[in-house]
Design a protein around this motif. Structure first.
Motif, PDB file in Angstrom:
ATOM      1  N   GLY A 294     -52.320  53.071   3.386  1.00  0.00           N
ATOM      2  CA  GLY A 294     -52.026  52.737   4.774  1.00  0.00           C
ATOM      3  C   GLY A 294     -53.074  53.238   5.742  1.00  0.00           C
ATOM      4  N   ARG A 295     -52.756  53.149   7.029  1.00  0.00           N
ATOM      5  CA  ARG A 295     -53.656  53.615   8.077  1.00  0.00           C
ATOM      6  C   ARG A 295     -52.816  54.227   9.199  1.00  0.00           C
ATOM      7  NH1 ARG A 295     -58.824  52.145   7.822  1.00  0.00           N
ATOM      8  NH2 ARG A 295     -59.145  52.569  10.033  1.00  0.00           N
ATOM      9  N   SER A 296     -53.473  55.005  10.060  1.00  0.00           N
ATOM     10  CA  SER A 296     -52.786  55.645  11.181  1.00  0.00           C
ATOM     11  C   SER A 296     -53.733  55.692  12.363  1.00  0.00           C
ATOM     12  CB  SER A 296     -52.345  57.062  10.787  1.00  0.00           C
ATOM     13  OG  SER A 296     -51.751  57.722  11.889  1.00  0.00           O
ATOM     14  N   ASP A 297     -53.205  55.501  13.564  1.00  0.00           N
ATOM     15  CA  ASP A 297     -54.010  55.527  14.785  1.00  0.00           C
ATOM     16  C   ASP A 297     -53.443  56.597  15.711  1.00  0.00           C
ATOM     17  OD1 ASP A 297     -55.165  55.094  17.319  1.00  0.00           O
ATOM     18  OD2 ASP A 297     -55.481  52.966  16.887  1.00  0.00           O
ATOM     19  N   SER A 298     -54.139  57.738  15.832  1.00  0.00           N
ATOM     20  CA  SER A 298     -53.612  58.847  16.628  1.00  0.00           C
ATOM     21  C   SER A 298     -53.585  58.514  18.109  1.00  0.00           C
ATOM     22  CB  SER A 298     -54.449  60.107  16.393  1.00  0.00           C
ATOM     23  OG  SER A 298     -55.775  59.930  16.844  1.00  0.00           O
ATOM     24  N   SER A 299     -54.581  57.774  18.599  1.00  0.00           N
ATOM     25  CA  SER A 299     -54.598  57.411  20.014  1.00  0.00           C
ATOM     26  C   SER A 299     -53.410  56.519  20.353  1.00  0.00           C
ATOM     27  CB  SER A 299     -55.912  56.696  20.370  1.00  0.00           C
ATOM     28  OG  SER A 299     -57.009  57.583  20.283  1.00  0.00           O
ATOM     29  N   GLU A 300     -53.130  55.538  19.466  1.00  0.00           N
ATOM     30  CA  GLU A 300     -51.995  54.645  19.690  1.00  0.00           C
ATOM     31  C   GLU A 300     -50.686  55.415  19.647  1.00  0.00           C
ATOM     32  OE1 GLU A 300     -49.938  50.973  17.286  1.00  0.00           O
ATOM     33  OE2 GLU A 300     -52.126  50.963  17.468  1.00  0.00           O
ATOM     34  N   SER A 301     -50.589  56.403  18.724  1.00  0.00           N
ATOM     35  CA  SER A 301     -49.381  57.223  18.632  1.00  0.00           C
ATOM     36  C   SER A 301     -49.190  58.051  19.895  1.00  0.00           C
ATOM     37  CB  SER A 301     -49.467  58.146  17.416  1.00  0.00           C
ATOM     38  OG  SER A 301     -49.541  57.397  16.223  1.00  0.00           O
ATOM     39  N   SER A 302     -50.285  58.615  20.414  1.00  0.00           N
ATOM     40  CA  SER A 302     -50.211  59.423  21.633  1.00  0.00           C
ATOM     41  C   SER A 302     -49.780  58.573  22.821  1.00  0.00           C
ATOM     42  CB  SER A 302     -51.567  60.081  21.924  1.00  0.00           C
ATOM     43  OG  SER A 302     -51.933  60.959  20.886  1.00  0.00           O
ATOM     44  N   GLN A 303     -50.327  57.355  22.904  1.00  0.00           N
ATOM     45  CA  GLN A 303     -49.974  56.464  24.004  1.00  0.00           C
ATOM     46  C   GLN A 303     -48.527  56.016  23.895  1.00  0.00           C
ATOM     47  OE1 GLN A 303     -52.968  53.442  23.698  1.00  0.00           O
ATOM     48  NE2 GLN A 303     -54.604  54.783  24.443  1.00  0.00           N
ATOM     49  N   SER A 304     -48.063  55.780  22.673  1.00  0.00           N
ATOM     50  CA  SER A 304     -46.672  55.374  22.468  1.00  0.00           C
ATOM     51  C   SER A 304     -45.721  56.503  22.870  1.00  0.00           C
ATOM     52  CB  SER A 304     -46.459  55.004  20.993  1.00  0.00           C
ATOM     53  OG  SER A 304     -45.117  54.688  20.737  1.00  0.00           O
ATOM     54  N   LEU A 305     -46.065  57.738  22.477  1.00  0.00           N
ATOM     55  CA  LEU A 305     -45.251  58.886  22.870  1.00  0.00           C
ATOM     56  C   LEU A 305     -45.222  59.028  24.388  1.00  0.00           C
ATOM     57  CD1 LEU A 305     -43.742  61.569  22.345  1.00  0.00           C
ATOM     58  CD2 LEU A 305     -45.986  62.672  22.153  1.00  0.00           C
ATOM     59  N   SER A 306     -46.378  58.875  25.025  1.00  0.00           N
ATOM     60  CA  SER A 306     -46.456  58.997  26.483  1.00  0.00           C
ATOM     61  C   SER A 306     -45.602  57.934  27.161  1.00  0.00           C
ATOM     62  CB  SER A 306     -47.912  58.876  26.942  1.00  0.00           C
ATOM     63  OG  SER A 306     -48.703  59.891  26.377  1.00  0.00           O
ATOM     64  N   ALA A 307     -45.662  56.711  26.660  1.00  0.00           N
ATOM     65  CA  ALA A 307     -44.879  55.624  27.252  1.00  0.00           C
ATOM     66  C   ALA A 307     -43.384  55.909  27.142  1.00  0.00           C
ATOM     67  CB  ALA A 307     -45.228  54.304  26.568  1.00  0.00           C
ATOM     68  N   ARG A 308     -42.942  56.409  25.987  1.00  0.00           N
ATOM     69  CA  ARG A 308     -41.517  56.711  25.802  1.00  0.00           C
ATOM     70  C   ARG A 308     -41.069  57.834  26.738  1.00  0.00           C
ATOM     71  NH1 ARG A 308     -42.712  55.903  20.237  1.00  0.00           N
ATOM     72  NH2 ARG A 308     -42.852  58.149  19.897  1.00  0.00           N
ATOM     73  N   LEU A 309     -41.910  58.849  26.887  1.00  0.00           N
ATOM     74  CA  LEU A 309     -41.553  59.965  27.760  1.00  0.00           C
ATOM     75  C   LEU A 309     -41.504  59.539  29.226  1.00  0.00           C
ATOM     76  CD1 LEU A 309     -43.530  62.962  26.212  1.00  0.00           C
ATOM     77  CD2 LEU A 309     -41.061  62.609  26.216  1.00  0.00           C
ATOM     78  N   LEU A 310     -42.467  58.721  29.648  1.00  0.00           N
ATOM     79  CA  LEU A 310     -42.513  58.290  31.049  1.00  0.00           C
ATOM     80  C   LEU A 310     -41.347  57.378  31.401  1.00  0.00           C
ATOM     81  CD1 LEU A 310     -46.351  57.651  31.516  1.00  0.00           C
ATOM     82  CD2 LEU A 310     -44.981  59.528  32.471  1.00  0.00           C
TER      83      LEU A 310
ATOM     84  N   VAL B 179     -38.213  57.952  30.566  1.00  0.00           N
ATOM     85  CA  VAL B 179     -36.955  58.692  30.661  1.00  0.00           C
ATOM     86  C   VAL B 179     -36.982  59.621  31.870  1.00  0.00           C
ATOM     87  CG1 VAL B 179     -36.685  58.627  28.162  1.00  0.00           C
ATOM     88  CG2 VAL B 179     -37.742  60.629  29.224  1.00  0.00           C
ATOM     89  N   PRO B 180     -35.793  60.034  32.356  1.00  0.00           N
ATOM     90  CA  PRO B 180     -35.761  61.002  33.462  1.00  0.00           C
ATOM     91  C   PRO B 180     -36.500  62.284  33.076  1.00  0.00           C
ATOM     92  CG  PRO B 180     -33.591  60.050  33.089  1.00  0.00           C
ATOM     93  CD  PRO B 180     -34.449  59.595  31.950  1.00  0.00           C
ATOM     94  N   ALA B 181     -37.211  62.834  34.042  1.00  0.00           N
ATOM     95  CA  ALA B 181     -38.001  64.066  33.825  1.00  0.00           C
ATOM     96  C   ALA B 181     -39.125  63.855  32.819  1.00  0.00           C
ATOM     97  CB  ALA B 181     -37.108  65.209  33.369  1.00  0.00           C
ATOM     98  N   GLY B 182     -39.436  62.588  32.520  1.00  0.00           N
ATOM     99  CA  GLY B 182     -40.490  62.297  31.549  1.00  0.00           C
ATOM    100  C   GLY B 182     -41.854  62.782  31.997  1.00  0.00           C
ATOM    101  N   VAL B 183     -42.119  62.661  33.308  1.00  0.00           N
ATOM    102  CA  VAL B 183     -43.407  63.124  33.827  1.00  0.00           C
ATOM    103  C   VAL B 183     -43.567  64.618  33.589  1.00  0.00           C
ATOM    104  CG1 VAL B 183     -44.792  63.473  35.913  1.00  0.00           C
ATOM    105  CG2 VAL B 183     -43.595  61.300  35.558  1.00  0.00           C
TER     106      VAL B 183
END
Length: 269
Positions: free
Chosen positions: A129-145, A147-151
């Motif tokens: 397989g393969r993994s993209d750390s930048s894409e994972s970081s962006q996905s985590l950031s999007a999920r956090l932003l 939700v309430p208090a995500g910032v």
């Protein structure tokens, strides 16, 4: 009773010669990964591209090499053993100062989680397989932003990662890593200490910039501004004199990789 059983298991692991060898292999494979990440960073500085300058990029390079799958499995096993060794250190930590004891335990657990994460990524590559750390970081950031208090949460993550980067720099400058090594005398000792100081500072800069990107993503409400180590190094390249800085960080990461090889030989286990 459970605590005593855990202590016995931890002691048994640390008394095992085979397990110690596997843990030392873990340090060696960390060296390989940092050599590759540093080389990719320098290739970015020269404009040659070269792939992603992070663990995923390094593992992708190994995956494409002859006997790459064998080496990937070695990385999986070595880093998993090193993570278990760190957990054993946590269970056996007995510093009489309670604050130092818990600080050491937090460090050991954090390090173990990091090693397990890299081992898990290597397993993905070993299985094709393969993994993209930048894409994972962006996905985590999007999920956090979203939700309430995500910032606030994303800023907190960024500050923690930045703090880890600063800790690497301080540890390098203060040569705090020396207490974990049984070094030879003479020129060998001086050379290894130099590798450690420069390597820790370079890695600290790269990790610190990664944390700053998370803070920027939070304050701008832009998850795409967040990224992993590759994004951090490319951000360095965009600064005034950034190419020179990236050259320095890339070379420093290579030196950190060489230090990891020395650590595999001289670490106190």
């Amino acid at each position: 009773m459970a605590d005593k059983s855990a202590d016995r298991a931890a002691r048994a692991a640390q008394d095992s010669t085979v397990f110690e060898v596997l843990a030392r292999v873990g340090y060696a494979v960390l060296g390989i990964l940092h050599l590759l990440i540093g080389a990719i960073a320098i290739s970015i500085a020269t404009g040659a591209g070269g792939g992603e300058a992070d663990q995923g990029g390094a593992l992708a390079q190994i995956q494409k090499s002859p006997f790459g799958v064998v080496l990937l499995w070695g990385i999986v096993i070595g880093l998993a053993a090193l993570a278990v060794w760190q957990v054993a250190e946590t269970l056996l930590e007995r510093d009489p100062d309670s604050r130092k004891r818990w600080a050491h335990r937090v460090k050991f657990i954090g390090t173990a989680i990091t090693y397990l994460a890299i081992s898990g990524t290597a397993l993905v590559y070993a299985l094709g397989g393969r993994s993209d750390s930048s894409e994972s970081s962006q996905s985590l950031s999007a999920r956090l932003l979203a939700v309430p208090a995500g910032v606030a949460l994303l800023v907190a993550i960024g500050l923690v990662v930045t703090g880890i980067g600063i800790a690497f720099v301080v540890r390098g400058i203060a040569r705090a890593f020396e207490e974990d090594l049984d070094l030879p005398a003479g020129a060998g000792r001086t050379g290894i200490l130099t590798l450690g100081v420069v390597g820790y500072v370079a890695k600290g800069i790269a990790v610190g910039v990664t944390g700053i990107l998370f803070v920027v993503a939070a304050l701008m409400h832009d998850p795409e501004a967040a990224g992993g180590l590759d994004a951090a190094l490319r951000a360095l390249a965009g600064l005034p004199f950034g190419v020179v800085i990236l050259w320095g960080v890339g070379a420093g990461l290579i030196l950190y990789g060489l230090f990891c090889f020395a650590r595999a030989r001289y670490a106190r286990m």
